[in-house]
Write a protein that holds these residues in place. Structure first.
Motif, PDB file in Angstrom:
ATOM      1  N   VAL A 125       0.441   2.930  -8.431  1.00  0.00           N
ATOM      2  CA  VAL A 125       0.568   2.859  -6.983  1.00  0.00           C
ATOM      3  C   VAL A 125      -0.514   1.957  -6.416  1.00  0.00           C
ATOM      4  O   VAL A 125      -1.694   2.046  -6.802  1.00  0.00           O
ATOM      5  N   LYS A 129      -0.831   7.510 -10.835  1.00  0.00           N
ATOM      6  CA  LYS A 129      -0.526   8.790 -10.193  1.00  0.00           C
ATOM      7  C   LYS A 129       0.802   9.303 -10.725  1.00  0.00           C
ATOM      8  O   LYS A 129       1.830   8.648 -10.523  1.00  0.00           O
ATOM      9  N   LYS A 181       5.993   2.023 -13.619  1.00  0.00           N
ATOM     10  CA  LYS A 181       5.752   3.254 -14.362  1.00  0.00           C
ATOM     11  C   LYS A 181       4.881   2.885 -15.557  1.00  0.00           C
ATOM     12  O   LYS A 181       5.123   1.865 -16.215  1.00  0.00           O
ATOM     13  N   ILE A 188      -5.148  -0.575  -7.461  1.00  0.00           N
ATOM     14  CA  ILE A 188      -4.123   0.390  -7.872  1.00  0.00           C
ATOM     15  C   ILE A 188      -4.751   1.680  -8.367  1.00  0.00           C
ATOM     16  O   ILE A 188      -5.948   1.736  -8.654  1.00  0.00           O
ATOM     17  N   THR A 197      -3.182   0.931  -3.816  1.00  0.00           N
ATOM     18  CA  THR A 197      -4.011   1.735  -2.898  1.00  0.00           C
ATOM     19  C   THR A 197      -4.570   0.906  -1.760  1.00  0.00           C
ATOM     20  O   THR A 197      -4.601  -0.280  -1.799  1.00  0.00           O
ATOM     21  N   LYS A 232       0.823  -1.216   0.000  1.00  0.00           N
ATOM     22  CA  LYS A 232       0.000   0.000   0.000  1.00  0.00           C
ATOM     23  C   LYS A 232       0.856   1.265   0.000  1.00  0.00           C
ATOM     24  O   LYS A 232       1.783   1.419   0.774  1.00  0.00           O
ATOM     25  N   GLY A 233       0.514   2.175  -0.945  1.00  0.00           N
ATOM     26  CA  GLY A 233       1.201   3.444  -1.059  1.00  0.00           C
ATOM     27  C   GLY A 233       2.494   3.375  -1.852  1.00  0.00           C
ATOM     28  O   GLY A 233       3.133   4.383  -2.107  1.00  0.00           O
ATOM     29  N   LYS A 234       2.882   2.177  -2.272  1.00  0.00           N
ATOM     30  CA  LYS A 234       4.141   1.986  -2.980  1.00  0.00           C
ATOM     31  C   LYS A 234       3.928   2.048  -4.491  1.00  0.00           C
ATOM     32  O   LYS A 234       2.999   1.452  -5.015  1.00  0.00           O
ATOM     33  N   GLN A 235       4.795   2.786  -5.172  1.00  0.00           N
ATOM     34  CA  GLN A 235       4.760   2.785  -6.637  1.00  0.00           C
ATOM     35  C   GLN A 235       5.420   1.493  -7.094  1.00  0.00           C
ATOM     36  O   GLN A 235       6.582   1.240  -6.787  1.00  0.00           O
ATOM     37  N   ILE A 236       4.687   0.677  -7.823  1.00  0.00           N
ATOM     38  CA  ILE A 236       5.207  -0.622  -8.239  1.00  0.00           C
ATOM     39  C   ILE A 236       5.657  -0.646  -9.695  1.00  0.00           C
ATOM     40  O   ILE A 236       6.343  -1.581 -10.110  1.00  0.00           O
ATOM     41  N   GLY A 283       2.982   6.935 -12.556  1.00  0.00           N
ATOM     42  CA  GLY A 283       3.328   5.725 -11.807  1.00  0.00           C
ATOM     43  C   GLY A 283       2.096   4.934 -11.442  1.00  0.00           C
ATOM     44  O   GLY A 283       0.984   5.473 -11.433  1.00  0.00           O
TER      45      GLY A 283
END
Length: 144
Positions: free
Chosen positions: A142, A137, A55, A134, A144, A49-53, A140
């Motif tokens: 991210v 954002k 692009k 996801i 959620t 959660k909250g991590k950009q996985i 990216g």
């Protein structure tokens, strides 16, 4: 000429030929099993959660990309539509290896999953890949 070698009795502390052979076979077996189940389990959505996985620019339309470190596969079934799933195959825990032609492929036993929803397209897996919520954002993807 040769040495006189006395056979050892069971339980005398020596290592017999059978133990060496069985131990070696066990090590090989463990290596084979590690190829299937040694990749670790799927991460939970909470862990990511909250991590950009990923692009968005790295994920092709109609395909996807496997991110082995995070054990995530990100797909783009249609232009601008992104999905994220665990990269851990539901058959025996291998990490999926590639995404092409609308299918996520597992190299270990040939399971295939649809990029649209993670459902099984071809077994032996019989359970879909876990999907992560996801959002896109700033270019990216991210969790959620």
């Amino acid at each position: 000429m040769g040495e006189n070698v006395m056979p050892r009795a069971a339980g005398d502390g020596g290592i017999g030929r059978r133990a060496v052979l069985c131990g070696g076979a066990g090590a090989v077996g463990a290596t084979v099993i590690a190829g299937c189940g040694g990749s670790g389990g799927a991460k939970s959505a909470q862990d990511l959660k909250g991590k950009q996985i990923a692009k968005t620019a790295d994920v092709p339309v109609g395909g996807g990309k496997v991110y082995g470190d995070e054990k995530v596969v990100v797909t783009q079934p249609a232009q601008g539509e992104f999905k994220a799933f665990t990269a851990v195959c539901t058959h025996q825990g291998c990490t999926v290896g590639s995404v092409r032609n609308g299918i996520i492929h597992c190299p270990c036993h040939g399971s295939e999953f649809k990029i649209t929803d993670g459902s099984v397209a071809k077994g032996p897996a019989d359970t879909p890949l876990q999907e992560y919520p996801i959002q896109v954002k700033d270019g990216g993807i991210v969790v959620t």
